[in-house]
Design a protein around this motif. Sequence first.
Motif, PDB file in Angstrom:
ATOM      1  N   TRP A   1      59.747  44.246  -5.431  1.00 28.22           N
ATOM      2  CA  TRP A   1      60.045  42.860  -4.899  1.00 28.22           C
ATOM      3  C   TRP A   1      61.501  42.555  -4.662  1.00 28.22           C
ATOM      4  O   TRP A   1      62.156  42.539  -5.933  1.00 28.22           O
ATOM      5  CB  TRP A   1      59.034  41.897  -5.669  1.00 28.22           C
ATOM      6  CG  TRP A   1      57.753  41.957  -5.659  1.00 28.22           C
ATOM      7  CD1 TRP A   1      56.831  42.739  -6.199  1.00 28.22           C
ATOM      8  CD2 TRP A   1      56.975  41.337  -4.830  1.00 28.22           C
ATOM      9  NE1 TRP A   1      55.561  42.632  -5.780  1.00 28.22           N
ATOM     10  CE2 TRP A   1      55.436  41.728  -4.967  1.00 28.22           C
ATOM     11  CE3 TRP A   1      57.058  40.328  -3.721  1.00 28.22           C
ATOM     12  CZ2 TRP A   1      54.444  41.353  -4.146  1.00 28.22           C
ATOM     13  CZ3 TRP A   1      56.017  39.780  -3.068  1.00 28.22           C
ATOM     14  CH2 TRP A   1      54.783  40.160  -3.124  1.00 28.22           C
TER      15      TRP A   1
ATOM     16  N   ALA B   1      60.154  37.964  -1.980  1.00 26.69           N
ATOM     17  CA  ALA B   1      59.451  36.786  -2.504  1.00 26.69           C
ATOM     18  C   ALA B   1      60.640  35.875  -2.708  1.00 26.69           C
ATOM     19  O   ALA B   1      61.303  35.915  -3.774  1.00 26.69           O
ATOM     20  CB  ALA B   1      58.638  36.797  -3.889  1.00 26.69           C
ATOM     21  N   VAL B   2      61.067  35.078  -1.715  1.00 22.23           N
ATOM     22  CA  VAL B   2      60.434  34.672  -0.659  1.00 22.23           C
ATOM     23  C   VAL B   2      61.481  34.676   0.533  1.00 22.23           C
ATOM     24  O   VAL B   2      62.825  34.669   0.053  1.00 22.23           O
ATOM     25  CB  VAL B   2      59.780  33.332  -0.492  1.00 22.23           C
ATOM     26  CG1 VAL B   2      58.549  33.372  -1.167  1.00 22.23           C
ATOM     27  CG2 VAL B   2      60.653  32.278  -0.669  1.00 22.23           C
TER      28      VAL B   2
ATOM     29  N   GLY C   1      56.494  36.970   1.808  1.00 25.45           N
ATOM     30  CA  GLY C   1      56.159  35.898   1.164  1.00 25.45           C
ATOM     31  C   GLY C   1      57.240  35.021   1.790  1.00 25.45           C
ATOM     32  O   GLY C   1      58.471  35.166   2.207  1.00 25.45           O
ATOM     33  N   LEU C   2      56.736  34.055   2.045  1.00 23.82           N
ATOM     34  CA  LEU C   2      57.760  32.810   2.797  1.00 23.82           C
ATOM     35  C   LEU C   2      57.674  31.535   2.257  1.00 23.82           C
ATOM     36  O   LEU C   2      56.841  30.903   1.562  1.00 23.82           O
ATOM     37  CB  LEU C   2      56.854  32.407   4.198  1.00 23.82           C
ATOM     38  CG  LEU C   2      56.726  33.589   5.235  1.00 23.82           C
ATOM     39  CD1 LEU C   2      55.866  33.111   6.314  1.00 23.82           C
ATOM     40  CD2 LEU C   2      58.259  34.027   5.589  1.00 23.82           C
ATOM     41  N   GLY C   3      58.806  30.788   2.222  1.00 22.61           N
ATOM     42  CA  GLY C   3      59.047  29.509   1.868  1.00 22.61           C
ATOM     43  C   GLY C   3      59.911  28.697   2.778  1.00 22.61           C
ATOM     44  O   GLY C   3      60.060  29.280   3.703  1.00 22.61           O
TER      45      GLY C   3
ATOM     46  N   GLY D   1      55.059  30.351  -0.861  1.00 23.28           N
ATOM     47  CA  GLY D   1      55.831  29.954  -2.071  1.00 23.28           C
ATOM     48  C   GLY D   1      55.710  28.256  -1.881  1.00 23.28           C
ATOM     49  O   GLY D   1      54.943  27.776  -1.076  1.00 23.28           O
TER      50      GLY D   1
END
Length: 301
Positions: free
Chosen positions: A35, A77-78, A107-109, A176
Amino acid sequence: MLIGFGAPVSGAWGEPGALGRFAQRAEELGFHGLWAFQRLLVGADQRLGPEYQSVLDPLLALSYAAALTSRIRLGVAVINLPYLSPAYLAKQASTLDVLSGGRAEIGLGTGWSEPEFRATGSVPAPRGRRTEEYLAVLGSLFAGGTASFEGRVYSLPASRMLPRPVQAGGPPILLGGSADAALRRAGRIAAGWVSSSRARLADIERGAQVVRRAAEEAGRDPDDVRIVVRGVVRAGARDDRFPLSGDWEQIRAGAQRYAEAGVTELFYDLNWDPRVGGPAADPDAAVERAEEILTALAPGA
């Protein structure tokens, strides 16, 4: 609970030799995923931790790791979605998925750094609508064929994007966020939730419950929703603020506490160790320390 490992992307060990070495070693030792994380820049007046001062681009770093591995999953992440259009990320994610043989995870924020918002000409608001439309565009492009979308934040003219991802439907998308609205959104429309480095064990347990309850209310199987946690490791002296601190037995016991809290994947991240991910750390010492921790905490060790 699956066990992953944080890719060498920050500070002293964020360089090609260490990235290739630890990607291969993590795969050899049976870690499920590798990650990375995103930090675009640091404002001159910002006071951020050492792990944020020098960071490789996550998707480029994972592409490099993909070329040197064959089985380990490759996740970020992220990525902060306001910084780039969903069409551009769809192309990047699809490419990583193709080059890795279907191992990409995204992963998205919505971001939190004002200098990064200004530098990219972006704004996070409206967070909820922006995120939902972003996922809609990604899903449309990942599906293949002719895609189109017209929303209040994003639009996609009728178009095609090839090559399509190896994974059916595209790389899994995790969301996230720590607010209840963000947690419920992850349960409703995403593959799951990914925590931040600041989340406490109690936050994780509560967040997992909110995510799974939202999934169930949306007609999804809550057991299929993933809860992925960045585990900040503090090997050596025990610090009760960090469940993953102390000797190896104490760190493994801390990992078990995450499993009991409902976590489906925990990845040990050494980028938050200033002796590894700090830009002023000695590179040789950082790699030596990381190798010791990686080996000691490998699945089945």
